[in-house]
Design an enzyme around this catalytic site. Structure first.
Site, PDB file in Angstrom:
ATOM      1  N   ARG A  57       4.670   7.290   8.335  1.00  0.00           N
ATOM      2  CA  ARG A  57       5.147   6.246   7.169  1.00  0.00           C
ATOM      3  C   ARG A  57       6.512   5.700   7.337  1.00  0.00           C
ATOM      4  NH1 ARG A  57       4.740   5.319   1.045  1.00  0.00           N
ATOM      5  NH2 ARG A  57       4.290   3.168   0.930  1.00  0.00           N
ATOM      6  N   HIS A  61       8.539   2.341   7.777  1.00  0.00           N
ATOM      7  CA  HIS A  61       9.467   1.716   6.789  1.00  0.00           C
ATOM      8  C   HIS A  61      10.973   1.491   7.369  1.00  0.00           C
ATOM      9  CE1 HIS A  61       7.256   2.101   2.571  1.00  0.00           C
ATOM     10  NE2 HIS A  61       6.352   1.984   3.759  1.00  0.00           N
ATOM     11  N   ASP A  69      16.850   2.003  12.828  1.00  0.00           N
ATOM     12  CA  ASP A  69      18.100   2.283  12.643  1.00  0.00           C
ATOM     13  C   ASP A  69      18.565   3.378  11.688  1.00  0.00           C
ATOM     14  OD1 ASP A  69      18.081   1.165  10.311  1.00  0.00           O
ATOM     15  OD2 ASP A  69      19.932  -0.044  10.500  1.00  0.00           O
ATOM     16  N   SER A  71      17.877   3.600   8.808  1.00  0.00           N
ATOM     17  CA  SER A  71      18.467   3.126   7.350  1.00  0.00           C
ATOM     18  C   SER A  71      17.837   3.694   6.230  1.00  0.00           C
ATOM     19  CB  SER A  71      18.526   1.716   7.166  1.00  0.00           C
ATOM     20  OG  SER A  71      17.068   1.214   7.404  1.00  0.00           O
ATOM     21  N   ASN A  89       8.388   2.984  -2.330  1.00  0.00           N
ATOM     22  CA  ASN A  89       8.936   4.303  -1.899  1.00  0.00           C
ATOM     23  C   ASN A  89       8.234   5.336  -2.176  1.00  0.00           C
ATOM     24  OD1 ASN A  89       9.604   4.640  -4.293  1.00  0.00           O
ATOM     25  ND2 ASN A  89      11.567   5.185  -4.392  1.00  0.00           N
ATOM     26  N   PRO A 156       5.723  -5.377   3.823  1.00  0.00           N
ATOM     27  CA  PRO A 156       4.307  -5.866   3.295  1.00  0.00           C
ATOM     28  C   PRO A 156       4.027  -5.146   2.117  1.00  0.00           C
ATOM     29  CG  PRO A 156       4.335  -4.908   5.614  1.00  0.00           C
ATOM     30  CD  PRO A 156       5.597  -4.915   5.220  1.00  0.00           C
ATOM     31  N   HIS A 186      -3.394   4.355   8.887  1.00  0.00           N
ATOM     32  CA  HIS A 186      -4.007   4.757   7.664  1.00  0.00           C
ATOM     33  C   HIS A 186      -5.072   5.578   7.933  1.00  0.00           C
ATOM     34  CE1 HIS A 186      -1.826   1.419   5.242  1.00  0.00           C
ATOM     35  NE2 HIS A 186      -1.144   2.185   5.423  1.00  0.00           N
ATOM     36  N   THR A 187      -5.271   6.077   8.914  1.00  0.00           N
ATOM     37  CA  THR A 187      -6.277   7.290   9.052  1.00  0.00           C
ATOM     38  C   THR A 187      -5.568   8.612   8.471  1.00  0.00           C
ATOM     39  OG1 THR A 187      -7.372   8.762  10.962  1.00  0.00           O
ATOM     40  CG2 THR A 187      -5.251   7.888  11.621  1.00  0.00           C
ATOM     41  N   ASP A 239      -8.376   8.329   4.209  1.00  0.00           N
ATOM     42  CA  ASP A 239      -9.530   8.312   5.152  1.00  0.00           C
ATOM     43  C   ASP A 239     -10.245   9.702   4.688  1.00  0.00           C
ATOM     44  OD1 ASP A 239     -11.112   8.574   7.179  1.00  0.00           O
ATOM     45  OD2 ASP A 239      -9.816   8.556   8.759  1.00  0.00           O
ATOM     46  N   ASP A 246      -7.889   9.705  13.832  1.00  0.00           N
ATOM     47  CA  ASP A 246      -9.189   9.171  14.709  1.00  0.00           C
ATOM     48  C   ASP A 246      -9.203   7.781  14.227  1.00  0.00           C
ATOM     49  OD1 ASP A 246     -10.083   9.465  11.847  1.00  0.00           O
ATOM     50  OD2 ASP A 246     -11.353  11.095  12.223  1.00  0.00           O
TER      51      ASP A 246
HETATM   52  C1  HEM Z   1       0.129  -3.431   7.260  1.00  0.00           C
HETATM   53  C2  HEM Z   1       0.890  -3.077   6.176  1.00  0.00           C
HETATM   54  C3  HEM Z   1       1.013  -2.023   5.365  1.00  0.00           C
HETATM   55  C4  HEM Z   1       0.839  -1.832   4.031  1.00  0.00           C
HETATM   56  C5  HEM Z   1       0.749  -3.026   3.168  1.00  0.00           C
HETATM   57  C6  HEM Z   1       1.077  -0.395   3.845  1.00  0.00           C
HETATM   58  C7  HEM Z   1       1.133  -0.008   2.399  1.00  0.00           C
HETATM   59  C8  HEM Z   1       0.916   1.518   2.235  1.00  0.00           C
HETATM   60  C9  HEM Z   1       0.742   1.947   0.972  1.00  0.00           C
HETATM   61  C10 HEM Z   1       0.842   1.077  -0.544  1.00  0.00           C
HETATM   62  C11 HEM Z   1       0.651   3.278   1.021  1.00  0.00           C
HETATM   63  C12 HEM Z   1       0.377   4.271  -0.001  1.00  0.00           C
HETATM   64  C13 HEM Z   1       1.555   4.445  -0.940  1.00  0.00           C
HETATM   65  C14 HEM Z   1       1.217   5.521  -1.938  1.00  0.00           C
HETATM   66  O1  HEM Z   1       0.467   5.026  -3.013  1.00  0.00           O
HETATM   67  O2  HEM Z   1       1.533   6.497  -2.133  1.00  0.00           O
HETATM   68  C15 HEM Z   1       0.816   3.555   2.524  1.00  0.00           C
HETATM   69  C16 HEM Z   1       0.547   4.943   2.998  1.00  0.00           C
HETATM   70  C17 HEM Z   1       0.559   5.399   4.569  1.00  0.00           C
HETATM   71  N1  HEM Z   1       0.930   4.145   5.403  1.00  0.00           N
HETATM   72 FE1  HEM Z   1       0.787   2.346   5.153  1.00  0.00          FE
HETATM   73  N2  HEM Z   1       0.981   0.257   5.046  1.00  0.00           N
HETATM   74  C18 HEM Z   1       1.042  -0.564   6.004  1.00  0.00           C
HETATM   75  C19 HEM Z   1       1.211  -0.334   7.308  1.00  0.00           C
HETATM   76  C20 HEM Z   1       1.342   0.989   7.952  1.00  0.00           C
HETATM   77  C21 HEM Z   1       2.088   1.296   9.324  1.00  0.00           C
HETATM   78  C22 HEM Z   1       2.193   0.030  10.197  1.00  0.00           C
HETATM   79  C23 HEM Z   1       2.173   2.493   9.392  1.00  0.00           C
HETATM   80  C24 HEM Z   1       2.660   3.506  10.700  1.00  0.00           C
HETATM   81  C25 HEM Z   1       2.595   2.949  11.701  1.00  0.00           C
HETATM   82  C26 HEM Z   1       1.755   3.344   8.093  1.00  0.00           C
HETATM   83  C27 HEM Z   1       1.654   4.356   7.733  1.00  0.00           C
HETATM   84  C28 HEM Z   1       1.153   5.127   6.412  1.00  0.00           C
HETATM   85  C29 HEM Z   1       0.768   6.458   6.344  1.00  0.00           C
HETATM   86  C30 HEM Z   1       0.924   7.391   7.371  1.00  0.00           C
HETATM   87  C31 HEM Z   1       0.479   6.458   4.765  1.00  0.00           C
HETATM   88  C32 HEM Z   1       0.300   7.898   4.024  1.00  0.00           C
HETATM   89  C33 HEM Z   1       1.523   8.393   3.556  1.00  0.00           C
HETATM   90  C34 HEM Z   1       1.306   9.753   3.063  1.00  0.00           C
HETATM   91  O3  HEM Z   1       0.282  10.296   2.804  1.00  0.00           O
HETATM   92  O4  HEM Z   1       2.400  10.492   2.907  1.00  0.00           O
HETATM   93  N3  HEM Z   1       1.418   2.021   7.173  1.00  0.00           N
HETATM   94  N4  HEM Z   1       0.849   2.314   3.348  1.00  0.00           N
HETATM   95  C1  LIG Z   2      11.744   5.642  -5.739  1.00  0.00           C
HETATM   96  O1  LIG Z   2      12.756   4.684  -6.281  1.00  0.00           O
HETATM   97  C2  LIG Z   2      12.725   4.920  -7.672  1.00  0.00           C
HETATM   98  C3  LIG Z   2      13.491   3.346  -8.092  1.00  0.00           C
HETATM   99  O2  LIG Z   2      14.658   3.186  -7.865  1.00  0.00           O
HETATM  100  C4  LIG Z   2      13.659   5.798  -8.045  1.00  0.00           C
HETATM  101  O3  LIG Z   2      13.806   6.106  -9.466  1.00  0.00           O
HETATM  102  C5  LIG Z   2      12.824   6.942  -7.414  1.00  0.00           C
HETATM  103  O4  LIG Z   2      13.607   8.245  -7.583  1.00  0.00           O
HETATM  104  C6  LIG Z   2      12.482   6.646  -5.991  1.00  0.00           C
HETATM  105  N1  LIG Z   2      11.471   7.719  -5.584  1.00  0.00           N
HETATM  106  C7  LIG Z   2      11.720   8.435  -4.371  1.00  0.00           C
HETATM  107  C8  LIG Z   2      10.314   9.270  -4.152  1.00  0.00           C
HETATM  108  O5  LIG Z   2      12.377   8.568  -3.624  1.00  0.00           O
END
Ligand code: HEM
Ligand SMILES: *[C@@H]1O[C@H](CO)[C@@H](O)[C@H](O)[C@H]1NC(C)=O
Ligand SMILES: *[C@@H]1O[C@H](CO)[C@@H](O)[C@H](O)[C@H]1NC(C)=O
Ligand SMILES: *[C@@H]1O[C@H](CO)[C@@H](O)[C@H](O)[C@H]1NC(C)=O
Ligand SMILES: *[C@@H]1O[C@H](CO)[C@@H](O)[C@H](O)[C@H]1NC(C)=O
Length: 316
Positions: A57, A61, A69, A71, A89, A156, A186-187, A239, A246
């Site tokens: 993830r 980002h 880069d 960032s 974040n 997004p 999101h697998t 998932d 998968d």
């Molecule tokens: C298509 C637009 C996408 C949206 C709107 C999106 C949104 C999100 C959100 C909201 C979460 C959960 C954050 C939380 O509540 O903790 C998440 C988790 C995740 N996203 Fe996405 N995502 C997108 C695309 C991607 C892409 C392109 C990747 C990687 C190639 C990705 C990889 C992941 C992974 C691996 C997690 C799980 C993170 C964890 O368990 O720590 N996502 N995503």
């Molecule tokens: C996410 O951003 C918030 C708001 O700026 C900050 O307070 C928080 O520490 C950040 N959380 C993480 C996990 O970096």
């Protein structure tokens, strides 16, 4: 065969746009780079099985804001908030894994390997560790010097519709096919209630629950995200096999069990639905397309005239 041809095409496209990324970029200057990073990712995963999802993830980002880069890795300073402290974040974590790799690399080949390349390699290793496909990572990115918290509003969101997702990806030079393939990330991983609970209650004037969500699954999610006093750590795995890379994610989306509105919306648009259905049926095809899309994601906004940071959290 198809795969190596694609890598070749990508190399050509990147060099036409000015930046020269190369699979063999560190062949002379740091031949151990991939071994060092894969060892660090493997060890970190043994201690914390969430590491692969976190790194994958983080890479997304990073590449979506100012290009790949690094960032996303810069720390905030007292008078400046960096990306990692911006909105969206939640659950970005695991920065220490990249720091560990950097420390080892600075000992072996000082001042050579950029943080952006470390993240790109670690993202690939995270997928491989989880049983997903492998690919050759193009290298030679440089690290940027700017990271701005407000930029995270350009990512997004979990309530984006397909048109918005397609638009957002196309601004990065990524296709509809890339969007559907990369969503398969999101697998892996976990989501907090915050990212999907608007679908569960008072969703719209016509529907209390998002009608595209399977009703039984909606009931389960309501149980996990009880109101009031939701535990801030509460949520659901993306998932049912969330440690395994998968194609089950696509099967769930077909069955109305995509966690985010942005996942489920892919079934509601003719441009994306057939791709979701195809990946749900053919895991091998998903793996090929995911690997290709990750190479393309890794080409987004590559910086040539940046630096190689000594510490991934700070500019030199
Ligand atoms: C298509 C637009 C996408 C949206 C709107 C999106 C949104 C999100 C959100 C909201 C979460 C959960 C954050 C939380 O509540 O903790 C998440 C988790 C995740 N996203 Fe996405 N995502 C997108 C695309 C991607 C892409 C392109 C990747 C990687 C190639 C990705 C990889 C992941 C992974 C691996 C997690 C799980 C993170 C964890 O368990 O720590 N996502 N995503
Ligand atoms: C996410 O951003 C918030 C708001 O700026 C900050 O307070 C928080 O520490 C950040 N959380 C993480 C996990 O970096
Ligand atoms: C392995 O990971 C753990 C947990 O992050 C860390 O404490 C340890 O130093 C690592 N070992 C090596 C050899 O990198
Ligand atoms: C997607 O969302 C945008 C912004 O909210 C809206 O203008 C557009 O009509 C939506 N598209 C579809 C197909 O729902
Ligand atoms: C549901 O949404 C409507 C309109 O947004 C709002 O007026 C109402 O207070 C909400 N109900 C609950 C229980 O949150």
């Amino acid at each position: 065969m198809i795969y190596s041809l694609n890598v070749l095409l990508v190399v050509v496209r990147v060099s036409l746009s000015g930046a020269i990324l190369d699979v063999n970029y560190y062949k002379k200057s740091c031949p151990e780079v991939e071994d060092i990073i894969s060892t660090i990712v493997r060890n970190a995963t043994v201690y914390d099985r969430q590491v692969p999802a976190r790194i994958l993830r983080m890479f997304f980002h990073d590449c979506f804001l100012r290009g790949c880069d690094a960032s996303v890795l810069l720390d905030s300073t007292p008078d400046h908030k960096a990306e990692k402290d911006g909105l969206a974040n939640l659950s970005l974590a695991g920065y220490y894994v990249i720091d560990d790799a950097k420390t080892h690399l600075e000992q072996t080949c000082p001042g050579t390997v950029s943080c952006a390349d470390i993240l790109a390699i670690a993202a690939r290793d995270s997928v491989v560790r989880s049983g997903g496909p492998s690919w050759k990572v193009l290298k030679g990115r440089k690290d940027g010097r700017i990271s701005i918290a407000e930029d995270t509003k350009y990512l997004p969101t979990f309530y984006s519709n397909t048109s918005q997702l397609i638009q957002s990806f196309s601004e990065k030079g990524l296709s509809v096919k890339d969007l559907v393939a990369l969503s398969g990330a999101h697998t892996l991983g976990f989501s907090h209630c915050e990212s999907f609970e608007h679908r569960l209650r008072n969703f719209s004037s016509a529907h209390d629950t998002d009608p595209t969500l399977d009703p039984q699954f909606a009931a389960e999610l309501k149980g996990k995200c009880a109101k009031p006093n939701t535990d801030p750590n509460a949520g659901e795995y993306l998932d049912s096999s969330s440690r395994v890379f998968d194609n089950n994610y696509y099967k769930r989306v077909v069955g109305g069990k995509g966690i985010f509105e942005s996942d489920q919306t892919l079934m509601g648009d003719y441009r994306t639905r057939w791709r979701v259905e195809t990946f749900a049926k053919f895991e091998g095809l998903f793996f090929i397309e995911f690997a290709r899309a990750m190479v393309r994601l890794g080409n987004v906004g590559v910086v040539e005239n940046g630096e190689v940071r000594a510490n991934c959290r700070f500019v030199n």
